[in-house]
Design a protein around this motif. Structure first.
Motif, PDB file in Angstrom:
ATOM      1  N   GLU A 133     -69.836 -46.936   0.382  1.00 29.45           N
ATOM      2  CA  GLU A 133     -70.370 -45.940   0.734  1.00 29.45           C
ATOM      3  C   GLU A 133     -69.301 -45.160   1.237  1.00 29.45           C
ATOM      4  O   GLU A 133     -68.198 -45.223   1.714  1.00 29.45           O
ATOM      5  CB  GLU A 133     -71.339 -46.352   1.854  1.00 29.45           C
ATOM      6  CG  GLU A 133     -70.697 -47.337   2.843  1.00 29.45           C
ATOM      7  CD  GLU A 133     -69.950 -46.556   3.965  1.00 29.45           C
ATOM      8  OE1 GLU A 133     -70.265 -45.353   4.187  1.00 29.45           O
ATOM      9  OE2 GLU A 133     -69.306 -47.469   4.623  1.00 29.45           O
ATOM     10  N   SER A 134     -69.952 -43.781   1.381  1.00 26.85           N
ATOM     11  CA  SER A 134     -68.675 -42.622   2.116  1.00 26.85           C
ATOM     12  C   SER A 134     -69.245 -42.100   3.117  1.00 26.85           C
ATOM     13  O   SER A 134     -68.668 -40.954   3.445  1.00 26.85           O
ATOM     14  CB  SER A 134     -68.233 -41.605   0.928  1.00 26.85           C
ATOM     15  OG  SER A 134     -69.478 -41.129   0.568  1.00 26.85           O
ATOM     16  N   PHE A 135     -70.216 -42.375   3.854  1.00 24.57           N
ATOM     17  CA  PHE A 135     -70.926 -41.794   4.896  1.00 24.57           C
ATOM     18  C   PHE A 135     -70.457 -42.512   6.436  1.00 24.57           C
ATOM     19  O   PHE A 135     -70.609 -41.837   7.467  1.00 24.57           O
ATOM     20  CB  PHE A 135     -72.330 -41.780   4.952  1.00 24.57           C
ATOM     21  CG  PHE A 135     -72.840 -42.978   4.484  1.00 24.57           C
ATOM     22  CD1 PHE A 135     -73.244 -44.104   5.793  1.00 24.57           C
ATOM     23  CD2 PHE A 135     -73.357 -43.493   3.069  1.00 24.57           C
ATOM     24  CE1 PHE A 135     -74.037 -45.060   5.226  1.00 24.57           C
ATOM     25  CE2 PHE A 135     -73.915 -44.390   3.135  1.00 24.57           C
ATOM     26  CZ  PHE A 135     -74.248 -45.401   4.142  1.00 24.57           C
ATOM     27  N   SER A 136     -69.920 -43.708   6.548  1.00 17.50           N
ATOM     28  CA  SER A 136     -69.858 -44.481   7.683  1.00 17.50           C
ATOM     29  C   SER A 136     -68.295 -44.312   8.405  1.00 17.50           C
ATOM     30  O   SER A 136     -68.214 -44.560   9.098  1.00 17.50           O
ATOM     31  CB  SER A 136     -70.085 -45.873   7.641  1.00 17.50           C
ATOM     32  OG  SER A 136     -68.992 -46.580   7.015  1.00 17.50           O
ATOM     33  N   ASN A 146     -66.113 -46.145   7.228  1.00 10.84           N
ATOM     34  CA  ASN A 146     -65.580 -47.359   6.931  1.00 10.84           C
ATOM     35  C   ASN A 146     -65.179 -47.920   5.515  1.00 10.84           C
ATOM     36  O   ASN A 146     -64.783 -49.064   5.265  1.00 10.84           O
ATOM     37  CB  ASN A 146     -66.216 -48.488   7.875  1.00 10.84           C
ATOM     38  CG  ASN A 146     -66.038 -48.271   9.102  1.00 10.84           C
ATOM     39  OD1 ASN A 146     -65.124 -48.127  10.018  1.00 10.84           O
ATOM     40  ND2 ASN A 146     -67.274 -48.478   9.987  1.00 10.84           N
ATOM     41  N   ARG A 147     -65.883 -47.103   4.624  1.00  6.01           N
ATOM     42  CA  ARG A 147     -65.961 -47.321   3.250  1.00  6.01           C
ATOM     43  C   ARG A 147     -66.620 -48.864   2.895  1.00  6.01           C
ATOM     44  O   ARG A 147     -65.694 -49.851   2.237  1.00  6.01           O
ATOM     45  CB  ARG A 147     -64.568 -47.438   2.571  1.00  6.01           C
ATOM     46  CG  ARG A 147     -64.023 -46.039   2.628  1.00  6.01           C
ATOM     47  CD  ARG A 147     -62.737 -45.900   1.851  1.00  6.01           C
ATOM     48  NE  ARG A 147     -62.308 -44.348   1.810  1.00  6.01           N
ATOM     49  CZ  ARG A 147     -61.544 -43.778   2.707  1.00  6.01           C
ATOM     50  NH1 ARG A 147     -61.287 -44.431   3.951  1.00  6.01           N
ATOM     51  NH2 ARG A 147     -61.244 -42.406   2.729  1.00  6.01           N
ATOM     52  N   TYR A 203     -71.575 -50.640  -0.340  1.00 10.79           N
ATOM     53  CA  TYR A 203     -72.940 -50.170  -0.316  1.00 10.79           C
ATOM     54  C   TYR A 203     -74.056 -50.647  -1.426  1.00 10.79           C
ATOM     55  O   TYR A 203     -75.293 -50.558  -1.307  1.00 10.79           O
ATOM     56  CB  TYR A 203     -72.903 -48.747  -0.047  1.00 10.79           C
ATOM     57  CG  TYR A 203     -74.024 -47.840  -0.252  1.00 10.79           C
ATOM     58  CD1 TYR A 203     -74.940 -48.010   1.010  1.00 10.79           C
ATOM     59  CD2 TYR A 203     -74.758 -46.974  -1.128  1.00 10.79           C
ATOM     60  CE1 TYR A 203     -75.970 -47.336   1.285  1.00 10.79           C
ATOM     61  CE2 TYR A 203     -75.627 -46.249  -0.754  1.00 10.79           C
ATOM     62  CZ  TYR A 203     -76.438 -46.211   0.292  1.00 10.79           C
ATOM     63  OH  TYR A 203     -77.539 -45.576   0.629  1.00 10.79           O
TER      64      TYR A 203
END
Length: 246
Positions: free
Chosen positions: A46-49, A51-52, A55
């Protein structure tokens, strides 16, 4: 607690056009028998937290590999490992087989057929003398060494024994139904493993000179079986069976 230590017989069977196993053959002692299961996957980060983090986890395929080490060089085992066809070599009486000419002392030639006996070599209608003009280096491999030069053409006459030849890389690998008729030596419990469609690779390393006992290592793929997948007792790849506890 349920400890396990498996032993058992490995059998390979032919498959009918309907996906049934016939003509089971025991492969002999198999000190190594290993099934490896794997899956081809793709991870999504993922690219929204910030922290990669992982996801997603996409499973794209499943694989199964069978590794067998066979101690006994039985003809059916060698045929699988060499992609070979079995050919019969009939016993025969050979006459007038011509050898290269001229021949010098020390030349060694191999006759056309193996496992020879009653050899007679002739030059200019005169029989050569064993131990003086030539010697048999190997009757099995039909190797003849000349001890004296021969300017005239030499012909050979001999008897041969019946033999079997396996011609390498002359057939496509057949599919085999794998069966392990196993026993848990810790508990005495019966364990049966079926793999329905096994196709073996050619043997990757075949030792031809041995200091100790040799073996025959085989690796193959376990393929999806569309003929049996509709049967809930079988499934599409294989199955593990043990007797229900009393």
């Amino acid at each position: 607690m349920s400890l396990i230590s498996l032993q058992g017989k490995v059998l390979l069977a032919e498959r009918t056009a309907l996906g049934k196993a016939i003509r089971h053959t025991w492969v002999g002692n198999a000190p190594t028998c290993e099934l490896q299961l794997g899956a081809e996957t793709t991870n999504k980060t993922e690219s929204f937290s910030g922290n990669r983090l992982q996801y997603g986890f996409l499973q794209r395929g499943k694989t199964a590999t069978l590794n067998l080490t066979l101690d006994e060089w039985l003809l059916p085992n060698l045929i699988l490992g060499l992609y070979a066809q079995q050919q019969s070599i009939a016993a025969a009486t050979v006459t007038g087989e011509a050898l290269p000419s001229p021949i010098v002392a020390g030349d060694m030639f191999r006759l056309a057929k193996p496992y020879i006996s009653d050899l007679v070599l002739t030059a200019s209608s005169t029989a050569l003398v064993a131990g003086t003009d030539y010697r048999i280096e190997s009757a099995n491999a039909a190797l003849i060494e000349f001890l004296t030069p021969q300017a005239s053409a030499v012909t050979a006459a001999y008897e041969t024994e019946e033999a079997v030849a396996l011609t390498m890389f002359t057939q496509q690998p057949p599919e085999r139904w794998f069966v392990l008729d196993g026993i848990d030596t810790e508990t005495g419990k019966s364990v049966i493993v079926d793999l329905y469609r096994c196709k073996f690779n050619p043997v990757s390393s075949l030792g031809l000179i041995h200091e100790e006992y040799g073996n025959l290592p085989l690796t193959g793929s376990v393929l999806y079986d569309p003929l049996n997948v509709g049967d809930p007792i079988l499934g599409g790849y294989g199955r593990y069976i043990e007797k229900k506890a009393a």
